[in-house]
Design a protein around this motif. Structure first.
Motif, PDB file in Angstrom:
ATOM      1  N   ARG A  90       0.837  -1.186   0.000  1.00 60.78           N
ATOM      2  CA  ARG A  90       0.000   0.000   0.000  1.00 60.78           C
ATOM      3  C   ARG A  90       0.882   1.250   0.000  1.00 60.78           C
ATOM      4  NH1 ARG A  90      -4.512   1.795   4.444  1.00 60.78           N
ATOM      5  NH2 ARG A  90      -5.670   3.170   3.077  1.00 60.78           N
ATOM      6  N   ILE A 149      -2.359   9.457   0.603  1.00 60.73           N
ATOM      7  CA  ILE A 149      -2.691   8.150   1.188  1.00 60.73           C
ATOM      8  C   ILE A 149      -2.488   8.206   2.704  1.00 60.73           C
ATOM      9  CG2 ILE A 149      -1.964   5.731   1.340  1.00 60.73           C
ATOM     10  CD1 ILE A 149      -1.260   5.962  -1.689  1.00 60.73           C
ATOM     11  N   THR A 162      -5.104   7.619   5.996  1.00 56.50           N
ATOM     12  CA  THR A 162      -4.875   6.400   6.764  1.00 56.50           C
ATOM     13  C   THR A 162      -4.959   6.761   8.228  1.00 56.50           C
ATOM     14  OG1 THR A 162      -3.447   5.601   5.043  1.00 56.50           O
ATOM     15  CG2 THR A 162      -3.246   4.523   7.172  1.00 56.50           C
ATOM     16  N   TYR A 196       2.956   0.208  -9.547  1.00 58.53           N
ATOM     17  CA  TYR A 196       2.495  -0.256  -8.237  1.00 58.53           C
ATOM     18  C   TYR A 196       2.882  -1.723  -8.110  1.00 58.53           C
ATOM     19  CZ  TYR A 196      -0.212   3.746  -9.646  1.00 58.53           C
ATOM     20  OH  TYR A 196      -0.551   4.959 -10.157  1.00 58.53           O
ATOM     21  N   GLU A 234       1.396  -4.772  -6.874  1.00 59.91           N
ATOM     22  CA  GLU A 234       0.288  -5.607  -6.422  1.00 59.91           C
ATOM     23  C   GLU A 234       0.725  -7.069  -6.367  1.00 59.91           C
ATOM     24  OE1 GLU A 234      -3.795  -5.191  -5.626  1.00 59.91           O
ATOM     25  OE2 GLU A 234      -3.623  -4.566  -7.695  1.00 59.91           O
ATOM     26  N   LEU A 241      -4.897  -0.452  -5.678  1.00 62.27           N
ATOM     27  CA  LEU A 241      -3.582   0.062  -5.273  1.00 62.27           C
ATOM     28  C   LEU A 241      -3.241   1.308  -6.085  1.00 62.27           C
ATOM     29  CD1 LEU A 241      -1.087  -2.896  -4.778  1.00 62.27           C
ATOM     30  CD2 LEU A 241      -2.034  -1.374  -3.050  1.00 62.27           C
ATOM     31  N   PRO A 242      -2.463   2.195  -5.591  1.00 63.58           N
ATOM     32  CA  PRO A 242      -1.732   2.092  -4.319  1.00 63.58           C
ATOM     33  C   PRO A 242      -2.538   2.555  -3.099  1.00 63.58           C
ATOM     34  CG  PRO A 242      -1.077   4.083  -5.443  1.00 63.58           C
ATOM     35  CD  PRO A 242      -2.045   3.380  -6.362  1.00 63.58           C
ATOM     36  N   GLU A 243      -3.741   3.082  -3.334  1.00 61.91           N
ATOM     37  CA  GLU A 243      -4.519   3.564  -2.178  1.00 61.91           C
ATOM     38  C   GLU A 243      -5.210   2.424  -1.430  1.00 61.91           C
ATOM     39  OE1 GLU A 243      -4.645   5.036  -5.146  1.00 61.91           O
ATOM     40  OE2 GLU A 243      -3.879   7.050  -4.747  1.00 61.91           O
ATOM     41  N   ASP A 264      -6.668  -1.119   0.338  1.00 61.32           N
ATOM     42  CA  ASP A 264      -6.160  -1.986   1.401  1.00 61.32           C
ATOM     43  C   ASP A 264      -6.941  -3.294   1.466  1.00 61.32           C
ATOM     44  OD1 ASP A 264      -8.548  -1.103   2.377  1.00 61.32           O
ATOM     45  OD2 ASP A 264      -7.794  -0.527   4.354  1.00 61.32           O
ATOM     46  N   LYS A 266      -6.919  -5.958   3.723  1.00 60.29           N
ATOM     47  CA  LYS A 266      -5.671  -6.478   3.205  1.00 60.29           C
ATOM     48  C   LYS A 266      -4.571  -6.195   4.222  1.00 60.29           C
ATOM     49  CE  LYS A 266      -3.305  -5.181  -0.974  1.00 60.29           C
ATOM     50  NZ  LYS A 266      -3.629  -4.697  -2.309  1.00 60.29           N
TER      51      LYS A 266
END
Lengths: 413, 333
Positions: free
Chosen positions: A156, A177, A181, A231, A233, A373-375, A377, B330
């Motif tokens: 992430r 991001i 978070t 990214y 993943e 991704l990248p944001e 989760d 995740k």
């Protein structure tokens, strides 16, 4: 009573697997979580609500609990809880890692420093503040590089930059991001990030167990999908590795060296490494097991799961006789292709009917808002396969994924 | 954002001042009030206003606070803060039995509605909650015949329920474009029949249940069925004293009131041999902690209380959970 405190976030995938393992071993599990369980009052002391941070408060809560219900071991299930588990175990004189070592492992910059001190092959790295003049910083960086938040996990916020413009854009994106978070342990706006060299090559993951500082490799996973950015993943993990034996031994040796450099001595470790012509490069080493539902591809005897192995180790029961059991196995973490609201999932039966596929689990719910991704989760779910060879497993995972259709309604512009 | 916060701050202060000294309220907790113990500190630190959050404490205690929250129409009942909509919640219910939050406290997050509307809504809710208290909480309920009665059996609880539904609950449904009538009561389960728009009753099912449980504590659950239609799926009901009946009673009396705090419900689907099959619904379906609820709670209680049961199995389609209380995330856990 063999009572083990399991520190587990209330959003974890792992509760069931640990509870199953505890039942097989006739161990009493106390679920220590960051939210109160709905039926806590009926659990007979097998439930403990506590904050994982600040560590001191979490430790105090565990000590208070342990005075009433003595504990044999404390197990952390993720990066955050591993630190608390180590700190509380130290105070209670239970088997543990040095809390500082575990804390260093979860901070990407401190981890890099420890690797450099320990002579572990690593990319160049630099910590930068998101508040500094990013354009000026961008001019002083070598490219390609990778930008990483210090404390987020599962790729992430990890973004590759190939030039100064990309660096500035990636930095700003990470700042956003971090601004969204909200977990207390995570970084705040204005915090620093890590910038390090992008290492080309194949990526692997090693699942291991440390016993008195001796590393035992439980499984080595290939990641056959290229992870070249922008990214990173995670998708497919397949074991056993198809790398040459000599290269596999180098990987194990490098993880051993990294664990030693950190000062880790006990319990599960999960390492991510890159392999290229220059050798083996350590990316990350965490004092925990593999995440998500991925551990379900591992068996160490018929019916013996990774969670059972971890519990046995925590209780000082012998585990040497337990080695990975069965044929090739693999898991695919189903990526979120784009942001939007999940309206429907089709093709599940077709995916499950593919030979070598053991199960397909969709772990999000219809009408959930999904973020890639990248944001993001989350994963869409997991596909599990076992077969005669890693190639067969990988092929089955890809075929099963192609059978799945996700109707994700994009947000209105 | 600035405009929004400014508006909610102004409204919160106005609402707080309005309810100071209200006959139903013992405390208004808002740092912008001169009487608040932290007012001087707030004056130094909160230079742009005192925020959109405040709390009130009901003089008549927890039940009255819950009933007030159940009666609001402009405020929404939800656990959040800082949004454009005004929210109300009985915080102690959310945090559980060991919370330090007073049981009579309602937390308000003030949004962008006109403060007059919010004040009127809260005034009306306090009045309605007080009026409803005049319906007596009566004698214990007896088991009654198996199956839900459509006729008034003369049972005092049934009489009270019929009156409560007619006076307090039916008007709500009519206001929302439908109708709702009392259909029967047996073994702690109230059955109400709705007609007209389903939206008139189904979205406020939780409020209806809370209101009924408040005034008739013997009630453990409320079912909504379509008027003039068979209720369809029901839990299996066994004769009094049977294993089935005892497990259902535990679910109704002990387990479901607790999981309801997490928007959940657990239904007994059947008993085969010495194994009980249950299904998680609502916030429990798909919840990341559902297994903990099963193993550390449901199974423990049922096995303790019903010696014939040696296993409790979960037959829920958790993948179909639409709104799990704890969603998986995740990450390395």
């Amino acid at each position: 009573v063999q009572r083990v405190l399991l520190l587990i976030p209330s959003t974890s995938y792992r509760a069931r697997d640990y509870l199953d393992a505890a039942r097989r071993l006739d161990v009493e599990i106390v679920v220590g979580s960051d939210h109160r369980q709905a039926l806590e009052k009926f659990s007979g002391g097998r439930s403990l609500a506590l904050e994982f941070t600040p560590i001191g408060e979490g430790v105090a809560r565990i000590l208070e609990y342990a005075r009433r219900f003595p504990l044999r071991a404390i197990i952390g299930t993720d990066d955050e809880t591993a630190v608390l588990a180590a700190a509380a175990s130290k105070v209670l004189r239970l088997p543990h890692n040095d809390p500082e070592s575990v804390a260093i492992a979860r901070d990407k910059h401190r981890f890099r420093q420890a690797m450099a001190r320990g002579g572990v092959r690593s990319p160049w790295f630099r910590r930068i503040s998101l508040d500094e003049d990013l354009e000026a910083t961008a001019r002083s960086i070598s490219y390609p590089c990778v930008l990483k938040p210090l404390n987020l996990s599962a790729s992430r916020g990890v973004i590759r930059a190939d030039d100064a413009a990309g660096f500035v854009a990636a930095s700003r994106r990470i700042r956003n991001i971090l601004g969204t978070t909200n977990a207390a342990a995570h970084a705040k706006p204005g915090d620093s990030i890590l910038v390090e060299a992008f290492i080309p090559g194949r990526e692997v993951a090693l699942e291991g167990l440390l016993e008195r500082a001796r590393l035992r490799t439980l499984a080595l996973f290939d990641k056959p999908d290229p992870l070249d950015g922008p990214y990173f993943e995670e998708t497919i993990y397949v074991t056993p590795s198809r790398l040459p034996e000599v290269r596999q031994r180098e990987i194990t040796a490098e993880v051993d060296r990294a664990a030693c450099a950190l000062g880790l001595r006990e319990g599960p470790v999960h390492a991510e490494l890159r392999v290229n012509d220059a050798g083996v490069w350590m990316l990350e080493l965490a004092a925990r097991t593999i995440g998500g539902l991925c551990s379900r591809v591992l068996r160490f005897a018929p019916g013996v799961t990774l969670e059972e192995l971890v519990l046995r180790h925590a209780l000082a029961q012998p585990t040497d006789h337990l080695t990975r059991h069965g044929d090739a196995a693999g898991v695919m973490m189903i990526p979120i292709p784009h942001a939007g609201r999940l309206r429907a999932v089709a093709g599940l039966d077709a995916a499950r009917s593919i030979p070598a596929i053991d199960d397909v689990i969709i772990s999000v719910t219809i009408d959930d808002w999904l973020v890639a991704l990248p944001e993001g989760d989350r994963y869409l779910g997991f596909i599990f396969a076992t077969g005669d060879s890693p190639a067969e497993v990988e092929g089955a995972l890809r075929r099963a994924h192609r059978q799945l259709a996700f109707d994700i309604e994009r947000a209105a512009a | 954002m600035f405009v929004r916060v400014q508006r909610s701050t102004e409204s919160a202060l106005r609402i707080a001042r309005h309810f100071v000294g209200h006959p139903a309220i013992s405390h208004v907790l808002y740092p912008g009030l001169e009487t608040h113990p932290g007012h001087d500190v707030a004056l130094r630190q909160m230079t742009g206003g005192f925020g959109g959050m405040l709390s009130i404490r009901h003089k008549r205690g927890e039940a009255a606070a819950i009933a007030t929250a159940a009666e609001v129409a402009v405020f929404k009942r939800a656990t959040s803060l800082g949004g454009v909509e005004s929210l109300i919640e009985h915080r102690a219910s959310v945090e559980g039995p060991s919370t330090p939050v007073p049981a009579d406290l309602l937390r308000l997050s003030i949004g962008l509605e006109h403060p007059d509307d919010l004040i009127a809504d809260l005034e009306r809710a306090l009045e309605r909650a007080a009026a409803a208290e005049s319906i007596p909480v009566g004698a214990p309920v007896h088991g009654g015949p198996s199956g839900l009665d459509e006729e008034d059996t003369g049972d005092p609880a049934t009489t009270r329920l019929r009156r409560l539904v007619e006076r307090q609950i039916r008007p709500l449904a009519i206001e929302r474009g439908g109708d709702l009538t009392f259909r029967g009561y047996c073994d702690g389960i109230v059955e109400l029949a709705y007609s007209g728009s389903p939206g008139a009753a189904i979205p406020i099912r939780g409020d209806i249940r809370n209101t009924i449980v408040h005034y008739v504590p013997e009630v453990v659950d409320v079912r909504l069925v379509v008027a003039d239609a068979d209720s369809g799926a029901r839990e299996p009901v066994g004769p009094a004293g049977s294993v089935l009946e005892r497990v259902n009673r535990i679910l109704d009396a002990r387990i479901n009131p607790a999981v309801r705090v997490h928007r959940g419900f657990i239904r007994l689907m059947g008993i085969e041999g010495n194994t009980a099959s249950i299904r998680f619904e609502g916030g429990c379906q798909g919840c990341a902690m559902a297994d903990v609820t099963l193993r550390q709670g449901v199974e423990v209680i049922i096995k303790e209380q019903v010696a014939e049961i040696v296993a409790v199995v979960d037959i829920t389609d958790h993948a179909g959970g639409a709104n799990p209380y704890f969603k998986t995330r995740k990450g390395p856990s």
